[in-house]
Write a protein that holds these residues in place. Structure first.
Motif, PDB file in Angstrom:
ATOM      1  N   GLY A  39       0.735  -1.309   0.108  1.00 36.80           N
ATOM      2  CA  GLY A  39      -0.011   0.011   0.122  1.00 36.80           C
ATOM      3  C   GLY A  39       0.801   1.209   0.036  1.00 36.80           C
ATOM      4  N   ASP A  40       0.633   2.264   1.132  1.00 31.54           N
ATOM      5  CA  ASP A  40       1.250   3.359   0.939  1.00 31.54           C
ATOM      6  C   ASP A  40       2.368   3.469   2.116  1.00 31.54           C
ATOM      7  N   ARG A  41       2.845   2.275   2.478  1.00 28.06           N
ATOM      8  CA  ARG A  41       4.057   2.074   3.466  1.00 28.06           C
ATOM      9  C   ARG A  41       5.172   2.565   2.816  1.00 28.06           C
ATOM     10  N   PHE A  42       5.345   2.552   1.611  1.00 30.69           N
ATOM     11  CA  PHE A  42       6.592   3.118   1.112  1.00 30.69           C
ATOM     12  C   PHE A  42       6.415   4.194   0.110  1.00 30.69           C
ATOM     13  N   VAL A  43       7.364   4.871  -0.036  1.00 33.36           N
ATOM     14  CA  VAL A  43       7.196   6.004  -1.401  1.00 33.36           C
ATOM     15  C   VAL A  43       8.030   5.540  -2.366  1.00 33.36           C
ATOM     16  N   ASP A  44       7.569   4.935  -3.415  1.00 29.52           N
ATOM     17  CA  ASP A  44       8.074   4.266  -4.607  1.00 29.52           C
ATOM     18  C   ASP A  44       8.842   5.169  -5.402  1.00 29.52           C
ATOM     19  N   ALA A  61      12.363   0.049  -6.511  1.00 28.44           N
ATOM     20  CA  ALA A  61      13.268   0.880  -5.583  1.00 28.44           C
ATOM     21  C   ALA A  61      12.248   1.918  -4.808  1.00 28.44           C
ATOM     22  N   ALA A  62      12.413   2.117  -3.612  1.00 31.53           N
ATOM     23  CA  ALA A  62      11.606   3.033  -2.830  1.00 31.53           C
ATOM     24  C   ALA A  62      12.471   3.884  -1.866  1.00 31.53           C
ATOM     25  N   GLU A  63      11.797   4.837  -1.427  1.00 33.24           N
ATOM     26  CA  GLU A  63      12.867   5.747  -0.327  1.00 33.24           C
ATOM     27  C   GLU A  63      12.885   4.794   1.090  1.00 33.24           C
ATOM     28  N   SER A  64      13.873   4.933   1.536  1.00 39.67           N
ATOM     29  CA  SER A  64      14.243   4.285   2.943  1.00 39.67           C
ATOM     30  C   SER A  64      13.273   5.048   3.699  1.00 39.67           C
ATOM     31  N   PRO A  65      12.776   4.219   4.603  1.00 37.32           N
ATOM     32  CA  PRO A  65      11.694   4.800   5.664  1.00 37.32           C
ATOM     33  C   PRO A  65      12.200   5.640   6.713  1.00 37.32           C
ATOM     34  N   GLN A  66      13.608   5.306   7.133  1.00 32.04           N
ATOM     35  CA  GLN A  66      14.266   6.008   8.018  1.00 32.04           C
ATOM     36  C   GLN A  66      14.997   7.255   7.392  1.00 32.04           C
ATOM     37  N   ASP A  67      14.957   7.485   6.260  1.00 30.53           N
ATOM     38  CA  ASP A  67      16.098   8.541   5.698  1.00 30.53           C
ATOM     39  C   ASP A  67      15.456   8.695   4.287  1.00 30.53           C
TER      40      ASP A  67
END
Length: 319
Positions: A39-44, A61-67
């Motif tokens: 879902g929307d858990r990650f910014v693709d 790929a997606a943005e790291s949730p931490q950075d």
């Protein structure tokens, strides 16, 4: 020939999965059907690689949730990597990596964390990406160790595993398969993780049931039953080259009767019958690969396997 990259768009999903099906190193984890369950858990931040306007590769790929300045390939799956059908080899793949790096750098990204596809998932040798990373100065920042059986040259199972298999048979353990057993296996898994580690499964029951519905032939639930109760089992992710044990669990009763031995021998036999090259038990490392659970690794290896690695690389995009 001009190689370029562009951002993945939602309307590309069907074409992505159609192309993915023919890639040399793709598995169900690379499909949009799998990635979209997050879902929307990650910014693709996935990319499509094109040569003269024609798609020749994919980069989930997606943005790291931490950075958000770090791009990961992909944070929602065990491995990511550049996917292609054979046209991105050697110098072409090096150029593609340069385009990937430039794309993210131009958007103020600082690092790329690359999760290479383990070799046993590759239909033919396809490690040009590791060479390209070397050429670009990437550093290996993590290495996990997995126990994997080459079904063409399987080593003999240890005496302990053979004794345990006989013990399971003598106790009356039977093997059952089917999605309908997921709920009972998930209870065993949850109890096991809570008792031993104080944690919950990475996937909830609802999530694994959703994935099993999306991939009915590729996500399989194999259980050991005793007195009509599920006492052990595994969830298999089936790929073109391998059977991978994504989850493994046994109750205290299951351990007492060596039920997992019966489960794994059944799975290994089915993988062989269905023409797969590998059976993978998964990693036995912890804390980013810096700690080896030698007891767990030894148990898995006694079925006749050897070591294969999962490699992670970090590429500095600020240079």
């Amino acid at each position: 020939m001009t190689i370029a990259v562009r951002a993945f768009r939602a309307e590309d999903a069907d074409a992505w999965d159609a192309f993915c099906a023919g890639c040399l190193q793709s598995t169900l984890l690379h499909t949009r059907r799998f990635l979209s369950y997050h879902g929307d858990r990650f910014v693709d931040q996935s990319l499509i690689i094109e040569e003269d306007g024609v798609g020749v590769g994919l980069f989930p790929a997606a943005e790291s949730p931490q950075d958000q300045t770090v791009i990961v390939s992909h944070p929602g799956v065990t491995y990511g990597g550049v996917l292609h059908q054979g046209r991105l080899q050697g110098a072409r793949l090096l150029t593609a990596f340069e385009m990937i790096a430039a794309h993210y750098a131009s958007r103020s990204r600082i690092k790329l964390l690359y999760k290479a596809v383990p070799a046993f998932y590759q239909r033919v040798p396809a490690q040009d990406d590791l060479y390209a990373l070397f050429r670009l100065g990437a550093q290996r920042v993590r290495c996990d160790l997995s126990s994997t059986i080459d079904l063409h040259t399987r080593l003999p199972a240890s005496q302990r595993r053979r004794r345990s298999l006989k013990k399971a048979a003598k106790a009356g353990v039977s093997i059952i398969e089917g999605r309908q057993n997921l709920e009972r296996l998930w209870q065993v898994l949850a109890d096991n993780l809570a008792r031993k580690h104080g944690v919950e499964p990475v996937h909830s029951l609802a999530e694994i049931e959703l994935l099993a519905d999306r991939f009915p032939g590729e996500i399989r639930c194999i259980c050991a039953a005793l007195n009509q109760q599920v006492v052990a089992g595994t969830v298999l992710f089936v790929t073109p080259t391998a059977f991978h044990a994504q989850y493994i669990a046994a109750s205290e009763v299951g351990y007492d009767v060596s039920a997992l031995d019966a489960v794994f021998e059944h799975c290994i036999a089915v993988a062989t019958q269905q023409g797969r090259r590998w059976f993978d038990f998964g990693i036995s490392t912890e804390k980013g690969g810096t700690v080896l659970n030698d007891g767990l690794y030894g148990f898995k290896s006694e079925f006749g396997g050897g070591g294969m690695v999962h490699e992670f690389y970090e590429l500095d995009l600020s240079k």
